[in-house]
Design a protein around this motif. Structure first.
Motif, PDB file in Angstrom:
ATOM      1  N   LEU A   1     -10.600   4.429   1.759  1.00 26.73           N
ATOM      2  CA  LEU A   1     -10.121   5.629   2.458  1.00 26.73           C
ATOM      3  C   LEU A   1      -8.942   6.243   1.710  1.00 26.73           C
ATOM      4  N   ASP A   2      -8.056   5.402   1.184  1.00 26.69           N
ATOM      5  CA  ASP A   2      -6.933   5.913   0.391  1.00 26.69           C
ATOM      6  C   ASP A   2      -7.447   6.680  -0.822  1.00 26.69           C
ATOM      7  N   ALA A   3      -8.523   6.184  -1.398  1.00 22.56           N
ATOM      8  CA  ALA A   3      -9.048   6.831  -2.597  1.00 22.56           C
ATOM      9  C   ALA A   3      -9.824   8.097  -2.241  1.00 22.56           C
TER      10      ALA A   3
ATOM     11  N   CYS B   1     -16.025  -2.510  -4.173  1.00 21.41           N
ATOM     12  CA  CYS B   1     -15.172  -3.464  -3.465  1.00 21.41           C
ATOM     13  C   CYS B   1     -15.967  -4.704  -3.098  1.00 21.41           C
TER      14      CYS B   1
ATOM     15  N   GLU C   1      -9.462   0.145   3.642  1.00 28.37           N
ATOM     16  CA  GLU C   1      -8.222   0.895   3.409  1.00 28.37           C
ATOM     17  C   GLU C   1      -8.219   1.500   2.013  1.00 28.37           C
ATOM     18  N   THR C   2      -8.542   0.655   1.045  1.00 35.20           N
ATOM     19  CA  THR C   2      -8.572   1.104  -0.347  1.00 35.20           C
ATOM     20  C   THR C   2      -9.471   2.318  -0.510  1.00 35.20           C
TER      21      THR C   2
ATOM     22  N   ARG D   1      -9.051  -4.681   3.985  1.00 37.26           N
ATOM     23  CA  ARG D   1      -8.318  -4.106   2.855  1.00 37.26           C
ATOM     24  C   ARG D   1      -9.206  -3.185   2.030  1.00 37.26           C
TER      25      ARG D   1
END
Lengths: 390, 390
Positions: free
Chosen positions: A165-167, A148, A162-163, A159
């Motif tokens: 943690l979502d992954a 990132c 977030e990305t 963002r």
DNA sequence: AAATTATGTGCACACGTTTGCACAAAAAAA
DNA sequence: TTTTTTTGTGCAAACGTGTGCACATAATTT
């Protein structure tokens, strides 16, 4: 591509519902339905993707008349599996190019091997060097890197978190953006029980492991070196004091002056961390009554521009004015003269940071509190400073 | 950390087996067992990881007295769900910070949003710029980036491909390493039905989409520019002709000479793409009978070192000898004089490559054959070449 | 009022793995 | 021989999500 008023899923759903009428008595209403029916069918087929096929454990089990569990164990050299079955399975897997489905594995075991990296800038010698170090260490330990780029922007940094943690990454390596002043997003990482290690631009508001360069010693040594070569009035082109790296370097700079009984002139210590600022501030310092005889700069780029300005003002480097940068990027070799600088050992920093994170993930780092690693700096004298007078 | 003779799994397995003996008649053998038993227990507890907890669809369903399917549909705004249920579910999810498990989703739908990137070098102005472009485009489309670094090494490149295929990425962006001469690994990507787009260092052996810089035009324009400023004997410091980018630039160079009725002297066209080679070849050219009056270099770094050597040999730049680089990296601003170069628009290349790959993945790029995109180059005249004589 | 259609929900299975447990067969000990 | 232990395998459930289908109930049309 035509614009879809509704999502494909909605369309399919409606389609099925609509198709479910009886054909006994047909009205105009039904005819409209029919039309819509075919139109939708066409659209769906048009957007359909092809599914790819991959051999699975089940396929192997079926082919060898075994159960999936046996195959699973055989692949992992489980001690309860007989040698002949193991060989049989592994050979079949080999010849049929079986690839375990990482997703399913990770889902089942609730653990994965992807670590996230957040870098504030990537077109940047130091950070790209660190990334290379991280990558090498991670790769050798079997971890993947989710990359990132915050681009020095707070919103993009949030963002990125977030990305990651979502992954469901198992750990995050981060260096803070310049514009970040709130730390909730970093706290969220820890609240989600994901390991976090900061490198270089650490976040003072969060209590977690970190790896930093020994900025203080680097600055101290560089400034002392210039003093030993005869410099008396050394200017400091620094960065915002809220960044620990900048503040530590300023302290190293000032302490070196004090230790050598030189005055600490606040007028010589400026915030000047971009090319544009350098174009403004360096000429101003050169015009002042008490001309500096050396510049110690926060990075190589500022130092290089500083040299240009100093040279075009008619001063000789290093005869009249010395210049020292920070990083040891490749631009230090192509300036004229070459640029004295402080090596930050970015590659090693990347390796150490990744190592620390992986140890945390695997529970090998048992120290309970916060672990801080310090990367040594190294003065690299080149052409923009004088020889030491013996 | 103590070294484990067997894996944790094996230990646990043995433990359970051993624990399964009857306590009726205890022998020495059994006592040994007991000892081993406790030792193993200790070891396992020592290495045990803590499991993290996350709220799931099921949890929401249980809390609201609904079925998981209803919750799933409510979250995705499925038309069959009543407005009140949807709001109820979504609000509950919001307040309890529900995060869908990407792994499970990807497993179920057999499709994911991670694209892999293979870069031959990362501490490198051009490639890091391309990466920034890729990252921005991917992020804006909701894709994640799995980052691999081949470090110009064939073996690492092959491993990177394996890693990315194992991770089940939905597409790969790659630039070839200098040392790669076999292409089986790239073919395997295509055989696995994973989309592949090459950028910059394309692979001639594989028939797939690519994005390249217009090297030919870039070289042609640069050389013609130097001719218009009065240069007559222009040397070319190139790279191995097996790389299309190097070969195209050589052709642009030669064609510019021919078009302007200048002789193409093979002695002036060398393979010189590293600093070490420059230190060897540039002095040799400067010693030769027919001294070149310009150098056109394969990249900015070689050009910068070339300038240093030329200057220290006593020639003026650009009065006696002109120099031109390729890339427009930041070193072109800090050399003395600044370096004329050709901008490759790396950021745009990254964006275009990512765009193309994503279109392929989503089926929006309908053109069946190979798609090639050309990124325009731009001559950026700076201080190392003369003004054009009118 | 009766037949048809629309609406909302839940059951059950699937994705590809891993793993606790049961169980049969073989080997070893009593 | 009988009991115990070892060895190898399979069943079934689980991870968290998505989706076809059935099934009530409500709304609409005949």
């Amino acid at each position: 591509m035509p614009v879809l008023l509704f999502s494909i899923e909605t369309k399919v759903y409606n389609l099925k519902r609509f198709a479910n009428f009886s054909m006994n008595n047909i009205s105009f209403f039904h005819l409209c339905r029919c039309f819509f029916f075919f139109f939708t069918i066409f659209e769906i087929v048009y957007f359909q993707n092809v599914l790819m096929s991959q051999i699975t454990l089940k396929d192997i089990a079926k082919a060898l008349n075994l159960s999936p569990s046996t195959v699973s164990r055989a692949m992992k050299n489980h001690p309860a599996i007989s040698a002949e079955t193991r060989v049989l399975v592994q050979e079949y897997a080999e010849t049929h190019k079986y690839k375990p489905n990482t997703l399913a594995m990770q889902l089942r075991t609730n653990r994965n091997t992807t670590i996230g990296v957040i870098v504030p800038e990537i077109v940047h010698y130091f950070f790209s060097t660190v990334l290379a170090g991280i990558q090498q260490e991670a790769e050798s330990e079997g971890y993947n890197l989710l990359f990132c780029h915050s681009n020095e922007d707070y919103a993009r940094e949030v963002r990125s978190v977030e990305t990651l943690l979502d992954a469901r990454v198992c750990g995050i390596l981060a260096s803070q953006s310049k514009t970040t002043e709130k730390f909730d997003h970093f706290q969220e990482i820890i609240d989600n029980d994901v390991h976090l290690v900061f490198f270089d631009r650490i976040c003072t508001g969060i209590n977690t492991d970190k790896v930093v360069v020994d900025d203080y010693a680097g600055a101290y040594n560089a400034v002392e070196h210039m003093i030993h070569t005869g410099c008396q009035r050394i200017a400091f082109l620094g960065s915002t004091p809220s960044m620990p790296i900048a503040n530590n370097r300023r302290m190293g700079y000032e302490d070196a002056l004090r230790k050598n009984k030189l005055p600490v002139d606040k007028n010589l210590s400026r915030i000047c961390d971009t090319v544009d600022l350098a174009r403004e501030i360096v000429p101003e310092l050169l015009r002042s009554d008490s001309l500096p005889d050396a510049f110690f700069c926060i990075n190589d780029e500022v130092a290089a521009y500083c040299m240009q300005i100093v040279k075009s003002a008619g001063y000789g480097i290093p005869e009249d004015i010395s210049v020292c940068g920070f990083t040891n990027s490749y631009i230090t070799e192509v300036t004229d003269p070459t640029l004295t600088t402080v090596d930050q050992h970015g590659f090693e920093m990347g390796k150490v940071a990744a190592r620390l994170l992986i140890n945390r993930i695997e529970g090998k780092e048992t120290k309970p509190g916060v672990v801080s690693r310090l990367i040594k700096t190294e003065l690299v004298p080149k052409g923009s400073t004088r020889e030491i007078v013996q």
